[in-house]
Scaffold this motif. Structure first.
Motif, PDB file in Angstrom:
ATOM      1  N   PRO A   1       7.143 -14.994   3.680  1.00 26.77           N
ATOM      2  CA  PRO A   1       5.785 -15.161   4.202  1.00 26.77           C
ATOM      3  C   PRO A   1       5.060 -13.826   4.246  1.00 26.77           C
ATOM      4  O   PRO A   1       5.664 -12.769   4.397  1.00 26.77           O
ATOM      5  CB  PRO A   1       6.014 -15.705   5.624  1.00 26.77           C
ATOM      6  CG  PRO A   1       7.411 -16.240   5.622  1.00 26.77           C
ATOM      7  CD  PRO A   1       8.167 -15.402   4.643  1.00 26.77           C
ATOM      8  N   ALA A   2       3.749 -13.884   4.120  1.00 23.50           N
ATOM      9  CA  ALA A   2       2.954 -12.664   4.149  1.00 23.50           C
ATOM     10  C   ALA A   2       3.016 -12.021   5.520  1.00 23.50           C
ATOM     11  O   ALA A   2       3.006 -12.692   6.552  1.00 23.50           O
ATOM     12  CB  ALA A   2       1.506 -12.978   3.794  1.00 23.50           C
TER      13      ALA A   2
ATOM     14  N   GLY B   1      -3.121  -7.388   1.061  1.00 20.56           N
ATOM     15  CA  GLY B   1      -3.805  -8.198   2.055  1.00 20.56           C
ATOM     16  C   GLY B   1      -5.246  -7.791   2.246  1.00 20.56           C
ATOM     17  O   GLY B   1      -5.602  -6.618   2.094  1.00 20.56           O
ATOM     18  N   MET B   2      -6.059  -8.754   2.564  1.00 17.21           N
ATOM     19  CA  MET B   2      -7.457  -8.515   2.933  1.00 17.21           C
ATOM     20  C   MET B   2      -7.725  -9.198   4.265  1.00 17.21           C
ATOM     21  O   MET B   2      -7.368 -10.370   4.454  1.00 17.21           O
ATOM     22  CB  MET B   2      -8.419  -9.067   1.871  1.00 17.21           C
ATOM     23  CG  MET B   2      -8.462  -8.300   0.589  1.00 17.21           C
ATOM     24  SD  MET B   2      -9.839  -8.860  -0.474  1.00 17.21           S
ATOM     25  CE  MET B   2      -9.417 -10.572  -0.711  1.00 17.21           C
TER      26      MET B   2
ATOM     27  N   VAL C   1      -6.519 -13.067   3.643  1.00 16.47           N
ATOM     28  CA  VAL C   1      -5.970 -13.504   2.360  1.00 16.47           C
ATOM     29  C   VAL C   1      -4.813 -12.567   2.036  1.00 16.47           C
ATOM     30  O   VAL C   1      -4.976 -11.343   2.108  1.00 16.47           O
ATOM     31  CB  VAL C   1      -7.017 -13.452   1.234  1.00 16.47           C
ATOM     32  CG1 VAL C   1      -6.381 -13.839  -0.101  1.00 16.47           C
ATOM     33  CG2 VAL C   1      -8.196 -14.355   1.546  1.00 16.47           C
ATOM     34  N   ASP C   2      -3.660 -13.129   1.706  1.00 14.43           N
ATOM     35  CA  ASP C   2      -2.490 -12.317   1.386  1.00 14.43           C
ATOM     36  C   ASP C   2      -1.947 -12.709   0.023  1.00 14.43           C
ATOM     37  O   ASP C   2      -1.757 -13.893  -0.267  1.00 14.43           O
ATOM     38  CB  ASP C   2      -1.395 -12.503   2.445  1.00 14.43           C
ATOM     39  CG  ASP C   2      -1.768 -11.852   3.757  1.00 14.43           C
ATOM     40  OD1 ASP C   2      -1.748 -10.611   3.824  1.00 14.43           O
ATOM     41  OD2 ASP C   2      -2.091 -12.590   4.713  1.00 14.43           O
ATOM     42  N   VAL C   3      -1.685 -11.696  -0.789  1.00 11.65           N
ATOM     43  CA  VAL C   3      -1.088 -11.884  -2.111  1.00 11.65           C
ATOM     44  C   VAL C   3       0.290 -11.231  -2.090  1.00 11.65           C
ATOM     45  O   VAL C   3       0.419 -10.066  -1.696  1.00 11.65           O
ATOM     46  CB  VAL C   3      -1.949 -11.225  -3.213  1.00 11.65           C
ATOM     47  CG1 VAL C   3      -1.328 -11.471  -4.588  1.00 11.65           C
ATOM     48  CG2 VAL C   3      -3.377 -11.729  -3.166  1.00 11.65           C
TER      49      VAL C   3
ATOM     50  N   ILE D   1      -0.324 -16.675  -3.112  1.00 12.92           N
ATOM     51  CA  ILE D   1      -1.513 -16.278  -2.341  1.00 12.92           C
ATOM     52  C   ILE D   1      -1.709 -17.272  -1.209  1.00 12.92           C
ATOM     53  O   ILE D   1      -1.690 -18.494  -1.425  1.00 12.92           O
ATOM     54  CB  ILE D   1      -2.771 -16.251  -3.230  1.00 12.92           C
ATOM     55  CG1 ILE D   1      -2.559 -15.304  -4.420  1.00 12.92           C
ATOM     56  CG2 ILE D   1      -3.997 -15.824  -2.426  1.00 12.92           C
ATOM     57  CD1 ILE D   1      -3.699 -15.334  -5.428  1.00 12.92           C
ATOM     58  N   THR D   2      -1.875 -16.757  -0.002  1.00  9.04           N
ATOM     59  CA  THR D   2      -2.158 -17.606   1.151  1.00  9.04           C
ATOM     60  C   THR D   2      -3.494 -17.206   1.759  1.00  9.04           C
ATOM     61  O   THR D   2      -3.936 -16.066   1.643  1.00  9.04           O
ATOM     62  CB  THR D   2      -1.058 -17.499   2.215  1.00  9.04           C
ATOM     63  OG1 THR D   2      -0.926 -16.120   2.613  1.00  9.04           O
ATOM     64  CG2 THR D   2       0.266 -17.994   1.684  1.00  9.04           C
TER      65      THR D   2
END
Length: 636
Positions: A31-32, A274-275, A616-618, A604-605
């Motif tokens: 998980p991110a 991450g953003m 947003v996490d890649v 991407i979540t």
């Protein structure tokens, strides 16, 4: 039809790819990691008067366990000059040189090391924060000369017999913390930076759990400053260019922070990007960070892509409402540009209305591409060894072109009817534009800025080639009702690409539509048959090993890529210079340990919080073979 009209027709299928990558077994991506600012529960744990980020802060670097990370780096970089340096040093030795042995002796390098960075580039200033075990706090007075300073204990010197051991190379202070185990040692080059950073590092950063091995986080305002410092490029004065610039500026205003993190999972590395968005006011923020179902499954069409797909991507997609601001601005900018080029206003309205029914409608989308790398390498060798003859140049360019497929979860008939109508309207627009241009003053402002341009109305925007779209008979191998369009391009200048024909297919597959595009029609048809025919499961990604990470639920988007895939994507071959660049790039890949073919899965979540903020996490899994390829590239 001109390129301006051609591109929107294939907007949903505009990508290219490379040969099949090697797929090592891949475990599900973790998980991110989530930062405090994006999590309601974690944010609530901070005191109401938590310190804001200090002015001038450009980034924060966190390392969970310095000793373990040093060992991981040493193992990964073994055999490189940097790896030799790591073997000859260690975190303790570096810190002793920076802080002195007395201070290093009271910190715990197995707990997070946090570094606040002020400024950028060569002028950057660092403030380090290290964990101090509770047992050491009661013995500080015996080991150091301390002075209370703004709630901290400033270290004035070391209680040592040798006068040379009493001085410290940095200004340091102990921050006692407000709970057991929260004490920190904070050091800087000057007192101003220490006073500015200490409360933030101790009260905010130090409280955040670090779920990865290392992370660097950059505040949004530092991103804005970095963008301002970038060299100015020529402004795009087109309406679309201005719209795009406006999108980017509005998105940056929504940006709270960006981060990059690493997690060692020997022999692999997980890389995260991450953003954090303070809000979703901008059109891009709504599209990039949609409200996503936390248990969504990967679209089944993704696993119907051919097994030799090298670049693959899927997205659950934003909703139609979330895409509405982006959609309206995009189409308005496109229409204004085309009107400025002299296209008929009423025809443009019809064209845009029809295009809107097909694009930016929301929902799942799957894209995959591939190509024949071996054929490309052979054709490039023949071209370079054959004195660059026109025939071998054309063959090399064609060998570099890739096929690609797109799947949308919609019936094919609206797409088939829509593409046909767009082609018809586009031809009418071209004819009217050509007639007005030939008449000279047949339309207001002909030849003037904003009016129809003079010259051949069938030319592409760069005036190098012209492209006609022609509906032809579909191959019998594809399902009944398939639409087949040939895109016939002809050069208008000596430096234009040679004449070539691309093939566009719109294929019905129940409630799903497959779209295929490429110059090698037979290759595209073969891949479309694999994707659309349940009897060819063994040739799909669904039957490929090592893709477990791409089956996890709850992702907004995901896919796989390789260095070879990106290299082929960038290789156009449209000119002798481009062919030389492609030959050099592919030659460089051939010298890598795994030839750049190692597949790297990504996930991407997206999460929208109750406050309106979003994240947003890649996450990308880089297998050991891919790491070795990347290192080999960097060592050149």
């Amino acid at each position: 039809m001109t390129r301006t009209l051609l591109l929107p027709v294939v907007l949903s299928a505009a990508c290219a790819g490379a040969p099949a990558p090697r797929r090592d077994p891949v475990a599900p991506l973790p998980p991110a990691a989530r930062s405090a600012g994006a999590e309601p529960a974690r944010a609530a744990a901070l005191p109401a008067d938590a310190q804001p980020a200090p002015a001038g802060l450009s980034s924060v670097v966190r390392i969970a366990d310095s000793q373990r990370t040093w060992g991981d780096l040493t193992q990964v970089l073994a055999g490189t000059p940097f790896g030799m340096f790591l073997l000859g040093a260690g975190p303790e030795a570096l810190l002793e040189n920076a802080l002195g042995p007395a201070l290093v002796d009271v910190v715990d390098l197995a707990r997070p090391l946090d570094i606040a960075v002020f400024g950028r580039s060569k002028g950057a200033r660092l403030v380090a924060s290290l964990s101090v075990p509770e047992r050491e706090m009661s013995r500080l007075q015996d080991r150091f000369v301390l002075e209370e300073h703004r709630g901290m204990l400033r270290v004035k010197g070391v209680r040592a017999e040798d006068p040379e051991d009493r001085a410290l190379p940095r200004i340091c202070a102990f921050e006692p913390g407000d709970r057991s185990g929260s004490a920190r040692l904070i050091c800087a080059d000057n007192m101003e930076d220490l006073e500015a950073a200490a409360p933030y590092l101790a009260q905010v950063v130090g409280r955040e759990p670090l779920e990865v091995d290392a992370r660097i986080e950059v505040p949004g305002r530092a991103v804005i400053e970095a963008i301002k410092d970038m060299p100015e490029e020529d402004d795009d004065d087109s309406h679309s260019g201005k719209v795009g610039q406006g999108f980017a500026e509005a998105f940056v205003r929504d940006l709270e922070s960006v981060s990059v993190d690493l997690t060692w999972a020997s022999p692999d590395i997980d890389v995260g990007f991450g953003m954090r968005l303070a809000s979703r006011r901008s059109p891009l923020a709504l599209a990039v960070a949609p409200v996503a179902a936390q248990d969504a499954a990967t679209p089944p069409a993704f696993f119907r892509l051919p097994r030799d797909t090298a670049l693959a991507f899927y997205t659950q997609g934003a909703s139609r409402a979330e895409l509405a601001p982006l959609r309206e601005a995009f189409f308005q900018g496109l229409r204004d540009d085309m009107a400025g080029e002299g296209y008929d206003a009423s025809g443009l309205d019809r064209f845009m209305d029809r295009l809107k029914t097909l694009t930016f409608t929301g929902g799942p989308l799957v894209i995959g591409s591939g190509g024949d790398r071996a054929a490309a390498e052979k054709a490039l060798a023949d071209y370079k060894g054959g004195k660059r003859a026109a025939r071998s140049q054309k063959a090399a360019r064609r060998a570099l072109q890739s096929w690609f497929l797109v799947a949308v979860e919609e019936p094919a008939q609206p797409w088939i009817a829509g593409v046909k109508e767009l082609i018809q309207i586009g031809e009418e627009l071209d004819r009217k534009k050509a007639s007005a241009t030939a008449a000279g003053n047949g339309a207001p402002g002909a030849g003037a800025p904003g009016g129809p341009p003079k010259g051949d109305a069938s030319k592409d925007d760069d005036d190098k080639q012209t492209t006609d779209l022609v509906v032809v008979r579909a191959p019998a191998a594809l399902p009944a009702g398939t639409l087949h369009v040939e895109l016939r391009s002809r050069p208008l200048t000596k430096d234009a690409p040679p004449a070539h024909t691309s093939h566009l297919y719109v294929v019905p597959a129940g409630q799903r539509t497959w779209i295929g595009l490429g110059e090698d029609g037979a290759a595209v048809v073969d891949r479309l048959r694999i994707a659309a025919d349940p009897g060819r499961d063994e040739r799909t990604l669904g039957a490929a090993p090592g893709l477990e990470a791409l089956r996890q639920r709850g992702t907004l988007a995901g896919g796989l890529f390789s260095l070879a895939g990106w290299t082929m994507l960038a290789a156009s071959g449209d000119s002798p210079e481009a062919l030389d660049e492609a030959a050099e790039a592919l030659g460089g890949l051939a010298a890598l340990p795994a030839r750049g073919e190692t597949a790297m899965p990504l996930a991407i979540t997206s999460e929208v919080l109750g406050s309106g903020a979003a994240r947003v996490d890649v996450r990308v899994r880089v297998p050991g073979a891919g790491i070795r390829d990347v290192l080999a590239l960097l060592m050149r």
